[in-house]
Design a protein around this motif. Structure first.
Motif, PDB file in Angstrom:
ATOM      1  N   TRP A  82     -78.995  78.108  -9.931  1.00  0.00           N
ATOM      2  CA  TRP A  82     -78.435  77.716  -8.651  1.00  0.00           C
ATOM      3  C   TRP A  82     -76.917  77.633  -8.798  1.00  0.00           C
ATOM      4  O   TRP A  82     -76.415  77.105  -9.782  1.00  0.00           O
ATOM      5  CB  TRP A  82     -78.996  76.350  -8.257  1.00  0.00           C
ATOM      6  CG  TRP A  82     -78.396  75.732  -7.012  1.00  0.00           C
ATOM      7  CD1 TRP A  82     -78.837  75.875  -5.737  1.00  0.00           C
ATOM      8  CD2 TRP A  82     -77.278  74.840  -6.953  1.00  0.00           C
ATOM      9  NE1 TRP A  82     -78.059  75.141  -4.884  1.00  0.00           N
ATOM     10  CE2 TRP A  82     -77.089  74.496  -5.600  1.00  0.00           C
ATOM     11  CE3 TRP A  82     -76.399  74.313  -7.902  1.00  0.00           C
ATOM     12  CZ2 TRP A  82     -76.080  73.640  -5.172  1.00  0.00           C
ATOM     13  CZ3 TRP A  82     -75.386  73.456  -7.470  1.00  0.00           C
ATOM     14  CH2 TRP A  82     -75.233  73.130  -6.116  1.00  0.00           C
ATOM     15  N   LYS A  83     -76.213  78.218  -7.806  1.00  0.00           N
ATOM     16  CA  LYS A  83     -74.756  78.143  -7.840  1.00  0.00           C
ATOM     17  C   LYS A  83     -74.287  77.592  -6.510  1.00  0.00           C
ATOM     18  O   LYS A  83     -74.715  78.074  -5.458  1.00  0.00           O
ATOM     19  CB  LYS A  83     -74.182  79.536  -8.064  1.00  0.00           C
ATOM     20  CG  LYS A  83     -72.736  79.528  -8.449  1.00  0.00           C
ATOM     21  CD  LYS A  83     -72.356  80.873  -9.007  1.00  0.00           C
ATOM     22  CE  LYS A  83     -71.369  81.549  -8.077  1.00  0.00           C
ATOM     23  NZ  LYS A  83     -70.982  82.871  -8.526  1.00  0.00           N
ATOM     24  N   ARG A  84     -73.408  76.589  -6.573  1.00  0.00           N
ATOM     25  CA  ARG A  84     -73.027  75.922  -5.327  1.00  0.00           C
ATOM     26  C   ARG A  84     -72.242  76.849  -4.408  1.00  0.00           C
ATOM     27  O   ARG A  84     -71.492  77.721  -4.854  1.00  0.00           O
ATOM     28  CB  ARG A  84     -72.221  74.660  -5.607  1.00  0.00           C
ATOM     29  CG  ARG A  84     -70.909  74.906  -6.294  1.00  0.00           C
ATOM     30  CD  ARG A  84     -69.847  73.836  -6.052  1.00  0.00           C
ATOM     31  NE  ARG A  84     -70.321  72.503  -5.805  1.00  0.00           N
ATOM     32  CZ  ARG A  84     -70.121  71.476  -6.634  1.00  0.00           C
ATOM     33  NH1 ARG A  84     -69.511  71.647  -7.775  1.00  0.00           N
ATOM     34  NH2 ARG A  84     -70.516  70.286  -6.319  1.00  0.00           N
TER      35      ARG A  84
ATOM     36  N   THR B 200     -67.526  75.629  -2.641  1.00  0.00           N
ATOM     37  CA  THR B 200     -66.558  75.481  -3.717  1.00  0.00           C
ATOM     38  C   THR B 200     -65.212  75.033  -3.169  1.00  0.00           C
ATOM     39  O   THR B 200     -64.351  74.622  -3.934  1.00  0.00           O
ATOM     40  CB  THR B 200     -66.370  76.804  -4.467  1.00  0.00           C
ATOM     41  OG1 THR B 200     -66.150  77.796  -3.489  1.00  0.00           O
ATOM     42  CG2 THR B 200     -67.573  77.130  -5.304  1.00  0.00           C
TER      43      THR B 200
ATOM     44  N   PRO C 140     -66.927  77.540 -10.229  1.00  0.00           N
ATOM     45  CA  PRO C 140     -68.043  76.928  -9.513  1.00  0.00           C
ATOM     46  C   PRO C 140     -69.210  76.671 -10.470  1.00  0.00           C
ATOM     47  O   PRO C 140     -69.472  77.468 -11.364  1.00  0.00           O
ATOM     48  CB  PRO C 140     -68.422  77.977  -8.484  1.00  0.00           C
ATOM     49  CG  PRO C 140     -67.294  78.913  -8.409  1.00  0.00           C
ATOM     50  CD  PRO C 140     -66.521  78.812  -9.667  1.00  0.00           C
ATOM     51  N   ASN C 141     -69.870  75.531 -10.274  1.00  0.00           N
ATOM     52  CA  ASN C 141     -70.954  75.177 -11.180  1.00  0.00           C
ATOM     53  C   ASN C 141     -72.174  76.067 -10.994  1.00  0.00           C
ATOM     54  O   ASN C 141     -72.603  76.318  -9.888  1.00  0.00           O
ATOM     55  CB  ASN C 141     -71.380  73.733 -10.933  1.00  0.00           C
ATOM     56  CG  ASN C 141     -70.250  72.792 -11.273  1.00  0.00           C
ATOM     57  OD1 ASN C 141     -69.468  73.083 -12.155  1.00  0.00           O
ATOM     58  ND2 ASN C 141     -70.182  71.687 -10.550  1.00  0.00           N
ATOM     59  N   LYS C 142     -72.698  76.512 -12.123  1.00  0.00           N
ATOM     60  CA  LYS C 142     -73.945  77.261 -12.081  1.00  0.00           C
ATOM     61  C   LYS C 142     -74.897  76.560 -13.035  1.00  0.00           C
ATOM     62  O   LYS C 142     -74.498  76.193 -14.143  1.00  0.00           O
ATOM     63  CB  LYS C 142     -73.695  78.698 -12.542  1.00  0.00           C
ATOM     64  CG  LYS C 142     -74.916  79.564 -12.430  1.00  0.00           C
ATOM     65  CD  LYS C 142     -74.580  80.993 -12.771  1.00  0.00           C
ATOM     66  CE  LYS C 142     -75.862  81.793 -12.837  1.00  0.00           C
ATOM     67  NZ  LYS C 142     -75.627  83.171 -13.190  1.00  0.00           N
TER      68      LYS C 142
ATOM     69  N   TRP D  15     -80.685  71.553 -11.371  1.00  0.00           N
ATOM     70  CA  TRP D  15     -80.348  71.274  -9.975  1.00  0.00           C
ATOM     71  C   TRP D  15     -81.288  70.204  -9.410  1.00  0.00           C
ATOM     72  O   TRP D  15     -80.865  69.242  -8.774  1.00  0.00           O
ATOM     73  CB  TRP D  15     -80.448  72.562  -9.136  1.00  0.00           C
ATOM     74  CG  TRP D  15     -80.405  72.280  -7.661  1.00  0.00           C
ATOM     75  CD1 TRP D  15     -79.300  72.049  -6.896  1.00  0.00           C
ATOM     76  CD2 TRP D  15     -81.537  72.124  -6.795  1.00  0.00           C
ATOM     77  NE1 TRP D  15     -79.666  71.768  -5.598  1.00  0.00           N
ATOM     78  CE2 TRP D  15     -81.040  71.815  -5.505  1.00  0.00           C
ATOM     79  CE3 TRP D  15     -82.919  72.229  -6.967  1.00  0.00           C
ATOM     80  CZ2 TRP D  15     -81.868  71.601  -4.415  1.00  0.00           C
ATOM     81  CZ3 TRP D  15     -83.754  72.017  -5.874  1.00  0.00           C
ATOM     82  CH2 TRP D  15     -83.223  71.711  -4.614  1.00  0.00           C
TER      83      TRP D  15
ATOM     84  N   GLY E  22     -76.777  76.306  -1.896  1.00  0.00           N
ATOM     85  CA  GLY E  22     -76.196  77.196  -2.901  1.00  0.00           C
ATOM     86  C   GLY E  22     -76.914  78.531  -2.934  1.00  0.00           C
ATOM     87  O   GLY E  22     -77.758  78.822  -2.087  1.00  0.00           O
TER      88      GLY E  22
END
Ligand code: HEM
Ligand code: HEM
Length: 316
Positions: free
Chosen positions: A109-111, A114, A123-125, A131, A312
């Protein structure tokens, strides 16, 4: 010449195979455990019958006296918070366990947002399990912060925080009473026994903050570079997992004791804010349990992916 295997060897090897078998090991572990348990109960009963110990038990009945100002009974907000806590922690533990056991996650999951939260970092992954873990951590911590505020605003903290040294001899006394299977007569409605107070205190004021402090250190959004040296991630890792073991052990013992020491009354305390032997608390608890089971079954990857996609991008 035809050779036949000697019967002793084959019996021997069969026995060797059996003794390596998990079920076979249980066959002798159970009687040994029962014997040890019986020994402990008999010893505790023997100790209890000594005159000095009897006067100790009279002096320290297993429960400390609370200050006059301590509230009596459980308010509805405490019931709600306790129920929500159980619901959230179920998924915190489940997702934590997934993180622990999945060496190669397959979904990430990537937000999306950002913009607002962009810092120096990319960006956080994260894996979908992480998550889920962090999502439920947030709910759990929010519930916990509200719990702290209400505890201290209402004086309810007096029932959870040991305020006198006599909590220790009282805990010893309660332990002896439990071990002798002649359990203390108590009413959690008014006050907990010393072991309950100590264990609830450890859960609320030690284990929960520890989980948060170590979890934050491991989280992808940890940005305190200067603190990182004095607080290495390895320390957080080494503490976070045992904290989970503590929570699980506590929950098992807690729930067993709730059901073996007057289930209906206890459930009324914590699920219906009342102090009688009716079935209302049991009914509310059963409904809460059904809700937890439904959520557990529903938390399949397809559904989690759909929910995670709201905030995300989910990728494989
Ligand atoms: C309070 C807030 C919490 C935060 C912010 C948090 C955060 C985290 C993070 C970031 C990880 C991933 C570590 C990694 O990538 O290796 C993790 C792992 C884990 N968490 Fe939490 N956590 C919290 C509470 C809890 C609680 C209450 C439990 C259990 C009762 C728990 C159980 C676990 C477990 C079992 C793992 C896997 C650890 C391992 O593989 O050794 N967490 N947590
Ligand atoms: C779903 C299963 C659970 C049941 C049926 C249950 C039941 C109860 C009951 C009946 C009490 C009051 C005991 C009394 O009146 O003597 C209680 C108190 C408490 N339980 Fe649970 N519980 C459960 C899960 C949990 C979990 C998961 C936690 C924490 C991780 C927890 C933490 C506590 C704490 C801290 C208290 C004291 C609360 C206070 O007085 O402020 N319980 N529980």
């Amino acid at each position: 010449m035809k050779t036949t295997r000697s019967p002793t060897t084959s019996t021997g090897s069969r026995l060797a195979a059996l003794s390596g078998n998990r079920w076979f090991r249980l066959v002798w572990i159970i009687p040994v455990a029962l014997l040890v348990l019986a020994g402990v109960v008999l010893a505790a009963r023997g100790i209890r019958s000594l005159p000095d110990v009897q006067s100790f038990l009279t002096q320290f009945p297993g429960t400390t006296t609370l200050p006059e100002s301590a509230p009596v009974g459980f308010p509805a907000w405490l019931n709600w918070q306790h129920g929500l806590n159980a619901f959230f922690i179920l998924f915190v533990i489940r997702s934590g366990w997934q993180i622990h056991t999945t060496k190669r996650p397959t979904m990430f999951w990537k937000r999306n947002n950002t913009g607002l939260l962009r810092t120096r970092r990319a960006p956080n992954k994260m894996s979908l399990s992480l998550w889920l873990h962090i999502t439920f951590d947030t709910l759990w911590v929010a519930n916990g912060v509200l719990f702290y505020i209400l505890l201290f605003a209402t004086g309810q903290w007096l029932r959870l925080v040991p305020v006198t040294w006599s909590i220790f001899p009282n805990a010893l006394s309660a332990m002896l009473q439990y071990a002798s299977l002649d359990w203390p007569v108590e009413s959690g409605w008014v006050n907990y026994n010393a072991i309950q107070t100590i264990s609830y205190f450890l859960v609320v004021f030690v284990a929960a903050p520890l989980a948060l402090l170590t979890g934050l250190r491991m989280s992808p959004s940890w940005t305190f570079r200067r603190l990182s040296k004095v607080y290495p991630i390895g320390v957080a890792r080494a503490v976070h997992y045992p904290v989970m073991i503590f929570f699980v052990a506590f929950i098992v013992v807690h729930v067993v004791l709730v059901f073996s020491t007057g289930a209906l009354r206890n459930l009324n305390h914590m699920y219906a804010a009342r102090n009688d032997d009716g079935w209302l608390g049991f009914g509310v608890f059963a409904a809460a349990l059904v809700l937890m089971i439904v959520a557990w079954v529903a938390a399949r990857p397809v559904i989690l992916r759909a929910i995670a996609s709201l905030t995300g991008t989910v990728s494989r």
